[in-house]
Design an enzyme around this catalytic site. Structure first.
Site, PDB file in Angstrom:
ATOM      1  N   ARG A   1       0.653  -1.225   0.218  1.00 47.25           N
ATOM      2  CA  ARG A   1      -0.117   0.361  -0.433  1.00 47.25           C
ATOM      3  C   ARG A   1       0.637   1.161  -0.070  1.00 47.25           C
ATOM      4  NH1 ARG A   1      -2.800  -3.821   2.898  1.00 47.25           N
ATOM      5  NH2 ARG A   1      -4.138  -4.014   1.995  1.00 47.25           N
TER       6      ARG A   1
ATOM      7  N   HIS B   1      -0.694  -3.193  -4.213  1.00 49.07           N
ATOM      8  CA  HIS B   1      -0.489  -4.012  -5.831  1.00 49.07           C
ATOM      9  C   HIS B   1      -0.524  -2.807  -7.150  1.00 49.07           C
ATOM     10  CE1 HIS B   1       0.034  -6.216  -2.548  1.00 49.07           C
ATOM     11  NE2 HIS B   1      -1.273  -6.974  -2.599  1.00 49.07           N
TER      12      HIS B   1
ATOM     13  N   HIS C   1       2.880 -12.721  -5.549  1.00 45.18           N
ATOM     14  CA  HIS C   1       1.479 -12.765  -4.671  1.00 45.18           C
ATOM     15  C   HIS C   1       1.808 -14.388  -4.352  1.00 45.18           C
ATOM     16  CE1 HIS C   1      -1.554 -11.341  -2.092  1.00 45.18           C
ATOM     17  NE2 HIS C   1      -0.804 -10.716  -2.320  1.00 45.18           N
TER      18      HIS C   1
ATOM     19  N   GLN D   1       6.231  -9.963   3.590  1.00 41.17           N
ATOM     20  CA  GLN D   1       4.636  -9.073   3.916  1.00 41.17           C
ATOM     21  C   GLN D   1       4.063 -11.006   4.316  1.00 41.17           C
ATOM     22  OE1 GLN D   1       2.796  -6.370   4.026  1.00 41.17           O
ATOM     23  NE2 GLN D   1       0.656  -7.188   4.780  1.00 41.17           N
TER      24      GLN D   1
ATOM     25  N   GLU E   1       4.962 -12.770   1.090  1.00 38.73           N
ATOM     26  CA  GLU E   1       6.056 -11.695  -0.226  1.00 38.73           C
ATOM     27  C   GLU E   1       6.791 -10.644  -0.058  1.00 38.73           C
ATOM     28  OE1 GLU E   1       1.683  -9.334  -0.892  1.00 38.73           O
ATOM     29  OE2 GLU E   1       1.383 -10.521   0.769  1.00 38.73           O
TER      30      GLU E   1
HETATM   31  C1  GLA Z   1      -1.976  -7.937   0.184  1.00 36.37           C
HETATM   32  C2  GLA Z   1      -2.430  -7.393   1.431  1.00 36.37           C
HETATM   33  C3  GLA Z   1      -3.595  -7.926   1.580  1.00 36.37           C
HETATM   34  C4  GLA Z   1      -4.457  -8.050   0.588  1.00 36.37           C
HETATM   35  C5  GLA Z   1      -3.996  -8.832  -0.180  1.00 36.37           C
HETATM   36  C6  GLA Z   1      -4.457  -9.566  -1.283  1.00 36.37           C
HETATM   37  O1  GLA Z   1      -1.545  -9.008   1.205  1.00 36.37           O
HETATM   38  O2  GLA Z   1      -1.602  -6.800   2.396  1.00 36.37           O
HETATM   39  O3  GLA Z   1      -4.181  -6.879   2.411  1.00 36.37           O
HETATM   40  O4  GLA Z   1      -4.751  -7.115  -0.293  1.00 36.37           O
HETATM   41  O5  GLA Z   1      -2.319  -8.986  -0.688  1.00 36.37           O
HETATM   42  O6  GLA Z   1      -6.181  -9.716  -1.429  1.00 36.37           O
END
Ligand code: GLA
Length: 399
Positions: free
Chosen positions: A131, A156, A228, A331, A359
Site C-alpha cells: 500500500r 499492488h 503474490h 508480508q 511476499e
Molecule cells: C496483500 C495485502 C492484503 C490483501 C492481499 C490480496 O497481502 O496486504 O491486504 O490485499 O494482498 O487480497
C-alpha cells in the site's frame, strides 16, 4: 527418514541435492552478487513446454510455460501477470501435489468472482507491491497521484497493475528458466517514468524456484516488485493452512493503522501472537490478531544479500518450504479475505485461510516514510531483487 534410506538417496542425488531431500535449514542458495542469475546453477538443458492458456477478455492470446526438473518438480507460469499458476512438489512419500492456489486457464484470472475479491494469486505485483497511503507521494518536489483502489489507499500497483498485463516471455532452456519482460509507460497508474521490468523464474535441481527481478527507468520513480503466490503445502488435502508451522526470521514488524498503512513504528514481536521467531502453527494465536495476519515483518538480517527469511512446514505431508530473499521485509498474509467464492485448480474451493502468502518486499508506504529503506529508482540505476522458494521434505529428526 531412516539412515540407510537417507544414505542411498544422498548417493543417488549427490551432495548438491542433499539439502532439498533432508530438509536442513539455513543453507543459503547460490547467488552471484545481488543479482542472482539463472546460470548460478549448472544443470542439463531442460525442455520448457509452451502451450496456449486461452485469451484474455480483451482478446489477447496468453501462454503457459512449464519448467520441470530432474526430481519431477514442476512450475507453471503464465505470461498474463507473469503469474505462477501451479507448483508440483513431492510429499514425504514422493507423491506430487500442487502447493499453490491458481487456475488451469486464463478465464479463472478474469472471472467476475476473482476480480471482485482481487486475491492476486501467484501474480507478479508492480510497480509497487503493497500500500501507498492516500495514493500519493512527492518525489523531487513534484506530487504524484496514483489510483486509490483499496479504500483511500493505493494497493499492488493500482487498477491495472503488473498482475493484469501480458508480459513478453522468453524461455531460457539452458538455465531451465523463463524470463518475462514488461514495459510500463510513463504515467501508467500515475507513476513517473517508463519502467522496463524483467522477472526471471528459474527451477533448479535443488527443488528451488528462484525469482530474479530487474528494472530500469527513464525518470525517477518508486519500484517494489514481489510475487503474490498463496501456498497450501498440504496440496489441498487440508482446507486451511492453520496447522502449518511457520518460522519468520524477524523480530519486528511495521505497526499499521486501521487502513493497513504503517504508523512508522517498528514493534518487537516478543511475547505477542506476532512472534514467529520459533516455529508456531499459523492458527495457534490467529484469533488474537484482529482480521488475521496481514503484516510486514522486518527481517532481522538487514543485509542486501540473499538470506533466510522464513520456513514453513506442513506436518501431515512433511512438505517444507524455505524462503530466502535480498529484500528487507516480508508480508505474511494468512488468506483472510478468501471467502469461498472462488474455485480453482483441482476443483478446490478457496475458503478463508485456504492459503497463505509470504511476499518479499520493501516496507509498505515507503514513498511517504523516508526512514524506511528506500524504493527510489533513478535513471541509470538498475533495481535488482531476488527471492528463492526452496521445497523439501521434513527430516524425521525434525518432526
Ligand atoms: C496483500 C495485502 C492484503 C490483501 C492481499 C490480496 O497481502 O496486504 O491486504 O490485499 O494482498 O487480497
Amino acid at each position: 527418514m531412516g539412515l540407510q534410506k537417507k544414505l542411498l538417496l544422498l548417493a543417488l542425488v549427490g551432495i548438491a541435492g542433499a539439502t532439498s531431500l533432508t530438509g536442513c535449514s539455513g543453507d543459503t542458495p547460490k547467488q552471484e552478487g545481488t543479482e542472482m542469475t539463472a546460470t548460478a546453477n549448472e544443470q542439463p538443458t531442460m525442455e520448457i513446454k509452451q502451450e496456449s492458456f486461452g485469451k484474455t477478455k480483451e482478446g489477447q492470446e496468453t501462454n503457459l510455460y512449464t519448467l520441470t526438473n530432474e526430481h519431477g518438480m514442476q512450475v507453471k507460469i503464465s505470461d498474463y501477470g507473469a503469474t505462477v499458476t501451479s507448483i508440483l512438489v513431492p510429499d514425504k512419500e514422493g507423491k506430487l501435489g500442487n502447493v499453490v492456489l491458481g487456475f488451469d486457464d486464463q478465464s479463472g484470472y478474469q472471472s467476475p468472482a476473482y476480480l471482485k475479491s482481487g486475491p492476486y494469486f501467484g501474480a507478479t505485483i508492480g510497480r509497487y507491491g503493497n500500500r501507498i497511503a492516500k495514493g500519493k507521494f512527492t518525489l523531487e518536489g513534484q506530487e504524484y497521484k496514483l489510483a486509490t483502489n483499496n479504500g483511500t489507499n493505493h494497493l499492488h500497483g493500482g487498477n491495472k497493475g503488473f498482475d493484469k498485463v501480458v508480459w513478453q516471455a522468453e524461455p531460457l532452456p539452458k538455465q531451465n528458466a523463463l524470463k518475462l519482460t514488461y514495459v510500463s509507460a510513463d504515467g501508467e497508474e500515475g507513476y513517473p517514468g517508463q519502467l522496463t521490468s524483467t522477472v526471471t523464474y528459474t527451477l533448479t535441481n535443488d527443488n528451488e524456484l528462484k525469482i530474479a527481478y530487474a528494472a530500469t527507468t527513464d525518470k525517477t520513480t518508486h519500484v517494489n516488485l514481489t510475487n503474490h503466490s498463496y501456498f497450501n503445502l498440504a496440496a489441498g488435502e487440508a482446507k486451511d493452512i492453520l496447522n502449518h508451522n511457520l518460522t519468520l526470521n524477524a523480530e519486528r514488524y511495521t505497526v499499521v493503522d486501521e487502513t493497513l498503512i504503517p504508523t512508522g513504528e517498528l514493534r518487537n514481536v516478543s511475547g505477542t501472537p506476532m512472534d514467529f521467531t520459533k516455529p508456531q502453527p499459523i492458527g495457534s494465536r490467529i484469533k488474537e490478531v484482529p482480521g488475521g495476519y496481514d503484516h510486514n515483518y522486518v527481517l532481522t538480517d538487514t543485509s542486501k544479500k540473499l538470506k533466510h527469511a522464513a520456513t514453513v512446514v506442513e506436518p501431515a505431508s512433511g512438505r517444507m518450504m524455505e524462503v530466502f530473499t535480498t529484500e528487507p521485509g516480508i508480508q505474511f498474509y494468512s488468506g483472510n479475505f478468501l471467502d469461498g467464492t472462488i474455485t480453482g485448480s483441482g476443483n478446490n474451493t478457496y475458503g478463508k485461510h485456504y492459503g497463505f502468502a509470504l511476499e518479499t518486499q520493501h516496507f509498505p508506504d515507503t514513498p511517504n516514510q523516508p526512514q524506511f529503506p528506500t524504493t527510489v529508482l533513478k535513471p541509470g540505476e538498475t533495481y535488482e531483487s531476488a527471492t528463492v522458494y526452496r521445497f523439501s521434505v521434513l527430516d524425521s529428526k525434525q518432526e
